[in-house]
Scaffold this active site. Structure first.
Site, mmCIF file in Angstrom:
data_model
loop_
_atom_site.group_PDB
_atom_site.id
_atom_site.type_symbol
_atom_site.label_atom_id
_atom_site.label_comp_id
_atom_site.label_asym_id
_atom_site.label_seq_id
_atom_site.Cartn_x
_atom_site.Cartn_y
_atom_site.Cartn_z
ATOM 1 N NE ARG A 59 -8.394 -20.138 9.214
ATOM 2 C CZ ARG A 59 -9.111 -20.568 10.270
ATOM 3 N NH1 ARG A 59 -9.540 -19.709 11.184
ATOM 4 N NH2 ARG A 59 -9.367 -21.851 10.426
ATOM 5 C CE1 TYR A 112 -8.672 5.734 4.123
ATOM 6 C CE2 TYR A 112 -9.648 3.796 5.152
ATOM 7 C CZ TYR A 112 -9.034 4.400 4.069
ATOM 8 O OH TYR A 112 -8.801 3.686 2.933
ATOM 9 C CG ASP A 184 -6.980 4.956 13.020
ATOM 10 O OD1 ASP A 184 -5.737 5.009 13.054
ATOM 11 O OD2 ASP A 184 -7.605 4.674 11.980
#
Length: 393
Positions: A59, A112, A184
């Site tokens: 994890r 987005y 981004d």
């Protein structure tokens, strides 16, 4: 000794593939172990607290995932990188790492749909002040950043209208305000653009898209300044949105052909955009490689190629979109992008399905818009397919 600098094409193949953990494997193995055992408790402790290199629990970190993180670190010229289960996990974890109640974020209206949802609904619910500026209005962005800002979030080219933001200019404004600047870079990829080189602090990728390139694995990546990446990683390891070994392997394998694919998609997208621009049934085409594009000169200054994404508006509205798209033979009508096969769809079912028609209108997205992700097919075949589809209207 200074490490030799290679081209992006070479780094896409070799970066991250030389981990001593794999002892000479010619390709990065998939390590599906959840935990990693130690016989020496002090070594175990040192790895656990970051004093020594190694792996404890997948994890947190995993050898296969670490190889992918190193690949994007090198390609983006970053100090560090970390990974996530999806692109939206990368975006949301980054936003929540740096934005607490009372903080302020400045961004643009063209992002987005999932990102827009964060700005329009989720962050305000946590008492984060959100200011969304007109995407092409750099003066408004600078003014709002100067008022006080903790995070500047940019997307360029934007999804789905391919608008361009001057990263260097807005990053300078963010730096003057003491803000963290995040970009981004999903549409451009590190083959076409490196935001960190021109002032950004962090760069985000939906690795599901062009990086993977085959529409068969999901993931997200963040790269940038070491201390900032450390903070994002700490949030993610507790939040739990971890990337697993199998998709990490598939993304890293896909990235080995990234330069080849992007080079082909750059060329094909420009050819298709030029064709559509002159078509009588198309009222507008959005592609930064066109000289007529409002952001073309900025794009030329900060991009090495203009990407494999374009969008266009069919003269006649959504009713003709419904007729046109199903007539295409060489695209998947699907909510993704960046694959070896071409994909297309309207924002109401792809990039901005999470938003209402009113919210899409607020963001300047017409219902007659078609988002088109150019694959690696022969461009003449794609042009012929578009021609026969438009001929039915």
């Amino acid at each position: 000794m200074e490490q030799k600098k290679y081209s992006k094409a070479t780094d896409a193949v070799w970066a991250g593939e030389d981990s001593p953990f794999f002892k000479g494997a010619a390709t990065t193995p998939i390590v599906n172990s959840v935990a990693f055992a130690y016989t020496d408790l002090e070594e175990w402790y040192d790895v656990s607290v970051g004093k020594a290199e190694g792996f404890i629990y997948s994890r947190n970190t995993n050898p296969t995932v670490a190889a992918l993180e190193e690949k994007i670190r090198v390609l983006e010229n970053a100090e560090a990188a970390t990974s996530f289960a999806t692109g939206m996990a990368a975006i949301s974890n980054t936003l929540f790492t740096f934005l607490k109640p009372g903080k302020r974020v400045v961004s643009v209206k063209d992002t987005y749909g999932g990102t827009s949802k964060m700005f329009l609904d989720f962050l305000p619910a946590y008492q984060v002040e959100v200011k969304l500026c007109e995407t092409g209005n750099h003066e408004e962005l600078e003014m709002e950043i100067a008022k006080g800002c903790d995070l500047v979030y940019l997307e360029t080219p934007t999804n789905p209208t391919l608008k361009i933001i001057d990263i260097k200019r807005i990053a300078a404004a963010g730096r003057n305000a003491g803000a963290t600047v995040v970009v981004d870079n999903t549409f451009a990829t590190p083959i076409n653009q490196n935001p960190l080189d021109i002032g950004a602090d962090l760069v985000i990728h939906s690795a599901t898209k062009f990086l993977n390139g085959h529409s068969d694995a999901m993931g997200g990546l963040v790269a940038g300044k070491k201390e900032l990446v450390r903070q994002v990683f700490q949030f993610r390891e507790i939040n739990g949105a971890s990337l697993q070994a199998d998709p990490a392997y598939m993304i890293a394998r896909g990235m080995k052909t990234l330069d080849l694919r992007i080079s082909r998609q750059n060329d094909s997208a420009l050819t298709i955009a030029s064709y559509l621009k002159s078509h009588p049934k198309i009222s507008n085409v959005f592609y930064p490689g066109l000289e007529s594009h409002i952001g073309h000169e900025i794009a030329r200054s900060q991009m090495r190629g203009f990407g494999g994404m374009l969008s266009f508006v069919i003269d006649g509205g959504y009713g003709l979109v419904e007729k046109f798209l199903p007539s295409l033979k060489l695209v998947h009508l699907a909510a993704s992008l960046g694959s070896v096969s071409s994909l297309a769809g309207p924002p109401r079912t792809t990039s901005h399905v999470e938003l209402t028609a009113e919210q899409r209108a607020l963001l300047g997205i017409p219902e007659g818009l078609v988002r088109y992700s150019v694959g690696i097919e022969n461009v003449d075949d794609l042009l012929g397919d578009l021609e026969q589809g438009l001929g039915r209207l």
